[in-house]
Design a protein around this motif. Structure first.
Motif, PDB file in Angstrom:
ATOM      1  N   LYS A   1       1.340  -1.076  -0.394  1.00 17.97           N
ATOM      2  CA  LYS A   1      -0.340   0.261   0.209  1.00 17.97           C
ATOM      3  C   LYS A   1       1.398   0.868  -0.038  1.00 17.97           C
ATOM      4  O   LYS A   1       1.912   1.050   0.483  1.00 17.97           O
TER       5      LYS A   1
ATOM      6  N   ASN B   1       0.190   5.643  -0.426  1.00 15.35           N
ATOM      7  CA  ASN B   1      -1.079   6.662  -0.885  1.00 15.35           C
ATOM      8  C   ASN B   1      -1.349   6.006  -1.324  1.00 15.35           C
ATOM      9  O   ASN B   1      -2.822   6.423  -1.991  1.00 15.35           O
ATOM     10  N   ASP B   2      -2.351   5.616  -0.484  1.00 13.04           N
ATOM     11  CA  ASP B   2      -3.661   4.878  -0.399  1.00 13.04           C
ATOM     12  C   ASP B   2      -4.203   3.721  -1.508  1.00 13.04           C
ATOM     13  O   ASP B   2      -5.579   3.838  -1.785  1.00 13.04           O
ATOM     14  N   LYS B   3      -3.598   3.541  -2.021  1.00 15.12           N
ATOM     15  CA  LYS B   3      -3.164   2.986  -3.232  1.00 15.12           C
ATOM     16  C   LYS B   3      -2.790   1.134  -3.476  1.00 15.12           C
ATOM     17  O   LYS B   3      -1.818   1.304  -2.494  1.00 15.12           O
TER      18      LYS B   3
ATOM     19  N   ARG C   1      -1.791  -2.693  -3.878  1.00 15.30           N
ATOM     20  CA  ARG C   1      -1.294  -3.253  -5.828  1.00 15.30           C
ATOM     21  C   ARG C   1      -0.848  -5.052  -4.638  1.00 15.30           C
ATOM     22  O   ARG C   1      -0.351  -5.013  -3.687  1.00 15.30           O
TER      23      ARG C   1
ATOM     24  N   LYS D   1      -3.541  -4.216 -10.102  1.00  8.78           N
ATOM     25  CA  LYS D   1      -4.166  -3.317  -8.988  1.00  8.78           C
ATOM     26  C   LYS D   1      -4.675  -3.865  -8.228  1.00  8.78           C
ATOM     27  O   LYS D   1      -5.397  -4.748  -9.035  1.00  8.78           O
TER      28      LYS D   1
ATOM     29  N   THR E   1      -7.947  -3.689  -6.245  1.00  7.41           N
ATOM     30  CA  THR E   1      -9.545  -2.794  -5.943  1.00  7.41           C
ATOM     31  C   THR E   1     -10.427  -3.026  -4.585  1.00  7.41           C
ATOM     32  O   THR E   1     -10.521  -4.323  -5.548  1.00  7.41           O
TER      33      THR E   1
ATOM     34  N   PHE F   1       2.701   2.305  -8.580  1.00 11.24           N
ATOM     35  CA  PHE F   1       1.037   3.367  -8.204  1.00 11.24           C
ATOM     36  C   PHE F   1      -0.096   3.942  -8.467  1.00 11.24           C
ATOM     37  O   PHE F   1       0.130   5.508  -8.123  1.00 11.24           O
TER      38      PHE F   1
ATOM     39  N   ASP G   1      -0.824   4.191 -11.542  1.00 10.48           N
ATOM     40  CA  ASP G   1      -2.555   3.987 -12.809  1.00 10.48           C
ATOM     41  C   ASP G   1      -3.041   3.923 -11.222  1.00 10.48           C
ATOM     42  O   ASP G   1      -3.614   3.659 -10.762  1.00 10.48           O
TER      43      ASP G   1
END
Length: 225
Positions: free
Chosen positions: A59, A61-63, A65, A80, A82, A223, A225
């Motif tokens: 993780k 920046n709050d994304k 993978r 990615k 989600t 990170f 995309d």
């Protein structure tokens, strides 16, 4: 302390698939960093016990993978991840091919020492020289008897496979063990932390597209995309 990803998930996949990884265990790690700063974190990885492969969830920046590093093929696959309304989707992004790169591990010359504390606890020390006067790290490994083998020594060092084999020499060959806890002190970097592991059963597969997209490794680029 917030968990990185829920344990009970529904997985969906995007693309035309070729190779498949099947994950049968999840490993939840609760880590208490002691030095240089006190921090607590919880993370979950998924484990393919047949091929000894992990799916690591990162993780930034709050994304989210998902990353699979296939050691035998020297390939790193990125997905990615989600989360939405209790569902988690893994979408293949690209693959990093490290076969053409030459990596020199500065720790290859380290001398390893494994000491038995008791039947379920072992101390591992990595020395920088043959005289054993300078330590690179020391670790206390706590095992538990298990239904499946998980002797993955989570030490950031090029000789982690050798550590596992040295620990196995002390173990009862008629029993099955898993790592339950590990405390590590890295003297070269000043980091110390304690991690406890909780292992549960899962059953899902993650697949790769028929044609891989090969890109150069770039952590921050993962990170974007």
């Amino acid at each position: 302390m917030k968990k990185l990803i829920p344990l009970f998930l529904v997985f969906t996949f995007i693309n035309i698939f070729s190779q498949e990884y099947h994950f049968d265990y999840s490993i939840e790690s609760q880590t208490n960093q002691i030095k240089p700063n006190k921090e607590k974190s919880v993370s979950t990885t998924f484990y393919d016990s047949k091929n000894n492969i992990h799916l690591q969830i990162d993780k930034y920046n709050d994304k989210l993978r998902g990353v699979i590093y296939d050691k035998d093929k020297n390939l790193r696959h990125s997905f990615k991840v989600t989360e939405s309304k209790g569902f988690v989707t893994f979408e293949y992004i690209h693959t990093n091919d490290f076969n053409k790169e030459k990596h020199k591990d500065v720790a290859n010359g380290d001398i390893l020492e494994v000491n038995k504390i008791d039947s379920l606890q072992y101390q591992i020390i990595g020395y920088k020289n043959e005289k054993r006067t300078k330590k690179r790290f020391s670790a206390l490994i706590t095992l538990e008897k298990s239904k499946f083998n998980y002797l993955v020594i989570g030490i950031d060092h090029g000789k982690s496979d050798e550590m596992r084999e040295k620990v196995k020499e002390f173990l009862d060959p008629n029993s099955i063990y898993a790592v339950k806890r590990i405390h590590i002190d890295y003297y070269s970097t000043g980091y110390s932390y304690d991690s406890s592991l909780k292992i549960t059963n899962v059953d899902f597969s993650l697949k790769l597209p028929e044609k891989l997209t090969i890109k150069d490794f770039d952590f921050l680029g993962e990170f974007q995309d």
